[in-house]
Design an enzyme around this catalytic site. Structure first.
Site, mmCIF file in Angstrom:
data_model
loop_
_atom_site.group_PDB
_atom_site.id
_atom_site.type_symbol
_atom_site.label_atom_id
_atom_site.label_comp_id
_atom_site.label_asym_id
_atom_site.label_seq_id
_atom_site.Cartn_x
_atom_site.Cartn_y
_atom_site.Cartn_z
ATOM 1 N N SER A 93 0.872 -1.185 0.000
ATOM 2 C CA SER A 93 0.000 0.000 0.000
ATOM 3 C C SER A 93 0.900 1.223 0.000
ATOM 4 C CB SER A 93 -0.862 -0.012 1.261
ATOM 5 O OG SER A 93 -1.461 1.255 1.467
ATOM 6 N N TYR A 95 -2.259 -0.945 10.171
ATOM 7 C CA TYR A 95 -2.358 -1.277 8.742
ATOM 8 C C TYR A 95 -1.086 -0.808 8.014
ATOM 9 C CZ TYR A 95 -4.035 -1.323 3.906
ATOM 10 O OH TYR A 95 -4.161 -1.547 2.553
HETATM 11 P P1 NAP Z 1 -11.505 -6.084 0.379
HETATM 12 O O1 NAP Z 1 -12.458 -5.761 -0.693
HETATM 13 O O2 NAP Z 1 -11.829 -5.754 1.799
HETATM 14 O O3 NAP Z 1 -11.150 -7.640 0.255
HETATM 15 C C1 NAP Z 1 -10.326 -8.244 1.214
HETATM 16 C C2 NAP Z 1 -10.348 -9.732 1.020
HETATM 17 O O4 NAP Z 1 -9.608 -10.332 2.106
HETATM 18 C C3 NAP Z 1 -11.765 -10.329 1.071
HETATM 19 O O5 NAP Z 1 -11.832 -11.429 0.209
HETATM 20 C C4 NAP Z 1 -11.862 -10.760 2.532
HETATM 21 O O6 NAP Z 1 -12.816 -11.768 2.786
HETATM 22 C C5 NAP Z 1 -10.459 -11.292 2.750
HETATM 23 N N1 NAP Z 1 -10.188 -11.414 4.173
HETATM 24 C C6 NAP Z 1 -10.176 -10.441 5.113
HETATM 25 N N2 NAP Z 1 -9.959 -10.971 6.320
HETATM 26 C C7 NAP Z 1 -9.825 -12.306 6.157
HETATM 27 C C8 NAP Z 1 -9.608 -13.395 7.038
HETATM 28 N N3 NAP Z 1 -9.500 -13.227 8.362
HETATM 29 N N4 NAP Z 1 -9.535 -14.632 6.528
HETATM 30 C C9 NAP Z 1 -9.670 -14.839 5.191
HETATM 31 N N5 NAP Z 1 -9.892 -13.860 4.305
HETATM 32 C C10 NAP Z 1 -9.974 -12.607 4.783
HETATM 33 O O7 NAP Z 1 -10.090 -5.388 0.134
HETATM 34 P P2 NAP Z 1 -9.352 -4.919 -1.216
HETATM 35 O O8 NAP Z 1 -9.484 -3.455 -1.309
HETATM 36 O O9 NAP Z 1 -9.727 -5.783 -2.351
HETATM 37 O O10 NAP Z 1 -7.841 -5.198 -0.800
HETATM 38 C C11 NAP Z 1 -7.060 -6.229 -1.360
HETATM 39 C C12 NAP Z 1 -5.609 -5.946 -0.997
HETATM 40 O O11 NAP Z 1 -5.208 -4.697 -1.585
HETATM 41 C C13 NAP Z 1 -5.368 -5.792 0.498
HETATM 42 O O12 NAP Z 1 -4.129 -6.373 0.823
HETATM 43 C C14 NAP Z 1 -5.309 -4.306 0.711
HETATM 44 O O13 NAP Z 1 -4.543 -3.961 1.841
HETATM 45 C C15 NAP Z 1 -4.655 -3.852 -0.582
HETATM 46 N N6 NAP Z 1 -4.885 -2.457 -0.952
HETATM 47 C C16 NAP Z 1 -6.123 -2.038 -1.325
HETATM 48 C C17 NAP Z 1 -6.306 -0.711 -1.703
HETATM 49 C C18 NAP Z 1 -7.662 -0.184 -2.128
HETATM 50 O O14 NAP Z 1 -7.783 1.027 -2.388
HETATM 51 N N7 NAP Z 1 -8.679 -1.016 -2.241
HETATM 52 C C19 NAP Z 1 -5.225 0.179 -1.692
HETATM 53 C C20 NAP Z 1 -3.983 -0.283 -1.290
HETATM 54 C C21 NAP Z 1 -3.823 -1.611 -0.935
HETATM 55 P P3 NAP Z 1 -14.390 -11.420 3.033
HETATM 56 O O15 NAP Z 1 -14.967 -11.327 1.639
HETATM 57 O O16 NAP Z 1 -14.896 -12.591 3.804
HETATM 58 O O17 NAP Z 1 -14.442 -10.130 3.774
#
Ligand code: NAP
Length: 250
Positions: free
Chosen positions: A158, A171
């Site tokens: 990130s 985070y």
């Molecule tokens: P998201 O929509 O919240 O998806 C997160 C995923 O992780 C979901 O499939 C969630 O499962 C799963 N997860 C969370 N806790 C878990 C647990 N205890 N056991 C198993 N699975 C779990 O997030 P996202 O935005 O797609 O993020 C994906 C990655 O990109 C992350 O590493 C995040 O830090 C990074 N990132 C995102 C952004 C952004 O702007 N979106 C920016 C920078 C970095 P559930 O469906 O059950 O909740």
């Protein structure tokens, strides 16, 4: 010479015959990547904690013409213990014998507090899901990655994992740790066949982003489907020899 992975163009069978495990593929970026990788010919192993969400995604992938039938791996990263990881790796080993790609994408945001006010229990939970589980997943799947002729590990970083920012607490610190884990793994494998890299997705329209910025105009953000080129690049054959790097998906 390496290319800019954001501009990477690829044929629609670039991931043919590759077995790719994506953590947190039930939603957001992981889900978009699972659908796209399957459409590009990958045998995708869908990891998440919600059977319902994973089964829905499974059905969506089954509906993609020519996509190999995916597999589902249910494991809650918060409560998983050593036995859970070993059992998961053993079942994938007996089904596939190897994996070619490991995308460590699952994470939680925690809460936006100052360091002074950050709850210590929440701190441990975020570090556990975002760092310790990523280490455990990497360690337990290394033997299966070594069975691949062209293995690739992608860690998810990130912007706040490169420059610290107020109120991003555990985070942000977990993402600094993730960058470090990727570099340590890359260095341990030198320029051997296993590559280890980080991707910072950048601001992307997902539930996590919404939780971090509830008042933001969502329509101004890129959709997960629009930021996938660097993932495909690092999972496919054109990134051989690229390791220890950290890329921006936007
Ligand atoms: P998201 O929509 O919240 O998806 C997160 C995923 O992780 C979901 O499939 C969630 O499962 C799963 N997860 C969370 N806790 C878990 C647990 N205890 N056991 C198993 N699975 C779990 O997030 P996202 O935005 O797609 O993020 C994906 C990655 O990109 C992350 O590493 C995040 O830090 C990074 N990132 C995102 C952004 C952004 O702007 N979106 C920016 C920078 C970095 P559930 O469906 O059950 O909740």
């Amino acid at each position: 010479m390496s290319i800019d992975p954001r501009l990477y163009e690829y044929p629609n069978d670039i991931l043919h015959d590759r077995i790719i495990l994506i953590t947190g593929s039930s939603d957001g970026i992981g889900k978009a990547l699972a659908l796209h990788a399957a459409a590009l010919g990958a045998q995708v192993i869908l990891h998440g904690r919600s059977v319902t969400k994973l089964e829905k995604l499974y059905d969506e992938i089954e509906g993609i013409a020519g996509a190999p039938r995916p597999s589902i791996a249910v494991m809650d990263l918060e409560s998983a213990n050593a036995e859970s990881y070993t059992t998961l790796a053993q079942s994938i080993e007996s089904e596939f014998g190897r994996i070619d790609g490991l995308v460590l994408n699952a994470s939680i945001l925690g809460e936006r507090y100052s360091i002074e006010q950050y709850d210590a229990v929440l701190w441990q939970k975020v570090m556990h899901v975002n760092v310790t589980s990523v280490f455990a997943m990497t360690q337990v799947f290394l033997p299966l990655l070594q069975q691949s002729p062209d293995p690739s590990v992608i860690f998810t970083s990130s912007g706040v994992g490169r420059t610290g920012r107020a109120y991003w607490g555990a985070y942000a610190v977990s993402k600094f740790a993730t960058e470090g884990l990727s570099q340590v793994l890359a260095d341990e494998h030198g320029h051997g066949k296993l590559r280890s890299n980080c991707i910072n997705p950048g601001a992307t329209r997902t539930n996590m982003r919404l939780a971090a910025f509830p008042a933001e105009d969502r329509d101004a953000l890129k959709r997960p489907e629009e930021i996938l080129a660097p993932y495909v690049y690092l999972l496919g054959p054109d990134s051989k020899g690229i390791t220890g790097e950290s890329f921006d998906a936007q």
